[in-house]
Design an enzyme around this catalytic site. Sequence first.
Site, PDB file in Angstrom:
ATOM      1  N   ARG A   3      15.461   7.086   4.841  1.00 32.24           N
ATOM      2  CA  ARG A   3      14.980   6.264   6.162  1.00 32.24           C
ATOM      3  C   ARG A   3      14.726   7.299   7.259  1.00 32.24           C
ATOM      4  O   ARG A   3      13.998   7.097   7.911  1.00 32.24           O
ATOM      5  CB  ARG A   3      15.936   5.348   6.279  1.00 32.24           C
ATOM      6  CG  ARG A   3      15.781   4.481   7.557  1.00 32.24           C
ATOM      7  CD  ARG A   3      16.337   3.309   7.711  1.00 32.24           C
ATOM      8  NE  ARG A   3      17.982   3.519   7.669  1.00 32.24           N
ATOM      9  CZ  ARG A   3      18.624   4.111   8.500  1.00 32.24           C
ATOM     10  NH1 ARG A   3      18.114   4.742   9.943  1.00 32.24           N
ATOM     11  NH2 ARG A   3      19.944   4.319   8.641  1.00 32.24           N
TER      12      ARG A   3
ATOM     13  N   LYS B  90      -5.982   1.996   6.676  1.00 33.22           N
ATOM     14  CA  LYS B  90      -7.535   1.782   6.606  1.00 33.22           C
ATOM     15  C   LYS B  90      -8.293   3.144   5.888  1.00 33.22           C
ATOM     16  O   LYS B  90      -8.065   3.243   4.872  1.00 33.22           O
ATOM     17  CB  LYS B  90      -8.009   1.670   8.165  1.00 33.22           C
ATOM     18  CG  LYS B  90      -7.432   0.577   8.970  1.00 33.22           C
ATOM     19  CD  LYS B  90      -7.555  -0.707   8.065  1.00 33.22           C
ATOM     20  CE  LYS B  90      -6.992  -1.981   8.611  1.00 33.22           C
ATOM     21  NZ  LYS B  90      -5.568  -1.901   9.292  1.00 33.22           N
TER      22      LYS B  90
HETATM   23  C1  PLP Z   1      -7.434  -0.300  14.963  1.00 35.96           C
HETATM   24  C2  PLP Z   1      -6.241  -0.883  14.256  1.00 35.96           C
HETATM   25  N1  PLP Z   1      -5.241  -0.253  14.729  1.00 35.96           N
HETATM   26  C3  PLP Z   1      -4.098  -0.865  14.085  1.00 35.96           C
HETATM   27  C4  PLP Z   1      -3.629  -1.660  13.344  1.00 35.96           C
HETATM   28  C5  PLP Z   1      -2.617  -2.309  12.821  1.00 35.96           C
HETATM   29  O1  PLP Z   1      -2.607  -1.528  11.332  1.00 35.96           O
HETATM   30  P1  PLP Z   1      -1.472  -1.987  10.228  1.00 35.96           P
HETATM   31  O2  PLP Z   1      -1.862  -3.387   9.704  1.00 35.96           O
HETATM   32  O3  PLP Z   1      -1.511  -1.047   9.080  1.00 35.96           O
HETATM   33  O4  PLP Z   1      -0.110  -2.331  10.905  1.00 35.96           O
HETATM   34  C6  PLP Z   1      -5.111  -2.172  12.519  1.00 35.96           C
HETATM   35  C7  PLP Z   1      -5.137  -3.136  11.724  1.00 35.96           C
HETATM   36  O5  PLP Z   1      -6.090  -3.924  11.290  1.00 35.96           O
HETATM   37  C8  PLP Z   1      -6.410  -1.811  13.363  1.00 35.96           C
HETATM   38  O6  PLP Z   1      -7.642  -2.095  12.890  1.00 35.96           O
END
Ligand code: PLP
Length: 389
Positions: free
Chosen positions: A58, A207
Amino acid sequence: MTEKKPGLSTRCVHAGELKDPNGSPHTPLYTTTTFAFPSTAALLDVVDGRKPGSLYTRYGLNPTVRSLEAKLASLEGAESALAFSSGMAAETALFLAHGRAGIICLGDAYGGTLELLAAQLPLLGIRTAFLLSSELERLDGLLADGYGLVFLETPTNPVLEIFDIAALAGRAHRHGALLAVDNTFASPVNQQPLALGADLVVHSATKYLGGHSDLTAGALMGSGALIDAVFGWRKNLGTTPAPEVCALLARSLRTLVVRVRQQNSSALQVAEAMARHPWVRRVLYPGLPGFPNHAVAARQMSGFGGMLTIEVDGDTATGTAVVDRLRLFAIAPSLGGVESLATQPVTTTHHGLTEAERARRGISGAMIRLSVGLEDAADLIADLEQALA
Ligand SMILES: Cc1ncc(COP(=O)(O)O)c(C=O)c1O
C-alpha cells in the site's frame, strides 16, 4: 561524452524494467503485500528512509509498483512519478497535496474532476475557481489573490479546445503558483507538458496508457520534491494500485507509441472524411488546419490524438439516431482503448449540466464524441457513413 537519451519508444519498452535473475525480459509481478528483512536493523533502514527497499505494497514500496513508476516518470520526462488506483485518485492526491491554497480550473474538465472541485473540496475549506477560455483575463487576479494551483486539460473534452501550456505556465509561475496538466487526451506520445513548463502531469491511465479498456489506474508525474509531497497522501488515502494492475499497465505502456501513432493517423482520416460529409455541420479536431488554435496545437503537440467530435446537422434526437445506427463504434463513455467508441456528451460526460451551462461551454446535443481505436480507418469511416446515410 554525454550519452544520448533513448527515444520514447525505447523508453516505453525498457525504462524502469528490473533485471530479473531468472532472465525474464521485464519486471516480474510481485503480488505480495509485505516484504521480509534479514534483521530488524535492515527493516529500520527502509522504514526510516536510510535505504531504498521494498516494505509494504500500500505504501507503493513494491518492486512491481516502483518499476512501473520509473517507466511512467521516464515517459513524461519527469524526475519522479506515482501510480494510483484511478485517475480520480491521482487528482485527489494532487489537489490535497498541492491545491490547499486554492485551485483554478481552466476550461472544460472531466465531469468527475469538476464535481470534486465544485462540490467536495470546498467542504474541506479548499477554495476553487473555474474560468473558461473566454475568461482568462481573470486569471492573474485570482493568482494575485493567492490561489496556488492552476489545473487544465488540453485538448479538452468534448470540444477539443487547446490551451497554450507554455504561456499559462509562465503566468502561474509569475505568481508563485504551480501548473498541473491532465495529459490524458494527448498522452505523452503527443504532448510533453513538463517540457513546456508545467510542474505536474496527471493521467487517467485507464485511457491511452492502459489502452485496452481493461484496467483502471492513474498517474502523477513531476519533480522529485513535488511528488515526494504527494507520497504520504497516497499512502494514507490508500490509493496505491494493486501490483497486478501495475504489471498490466506496464505491459500496455510497452506498446503505447505504436498504438497512439496509429490512432493519430486514423483519427485524422476520420476527421477529414467527416469534414467532407454533407450531414456533418462541424468537425472538432485539433489536427484540422481550420480548427481554432490549430497553430498552438501544432506548436505544442507532436500528434493530434485519437479523439474528435462531430456535430451532425440536426438536434439531440438526430445525434442519438446516428449513434444508435453505428455498428463498429460501440456506444460507451471512456476513451483511448483499441476499440472505437462513440458517445453523445449530453447523454454521458455532460449529462449532469443544465442546458444553459452546456450552451455556455459550447456543447450541443448534436455532438458525437469519437474515440478512434485500432480498427482500419476505412472501416470506421464506412461505419460513420452508413450511420449518417
Ligand atoms: C480527462 C480525464 N481525466 C481524468 C479522468 C478520471 O479517470 P478515472 O476514470 O481513471 O478515475 C477521466 C475519466 O474519464 C478523464 O477523461
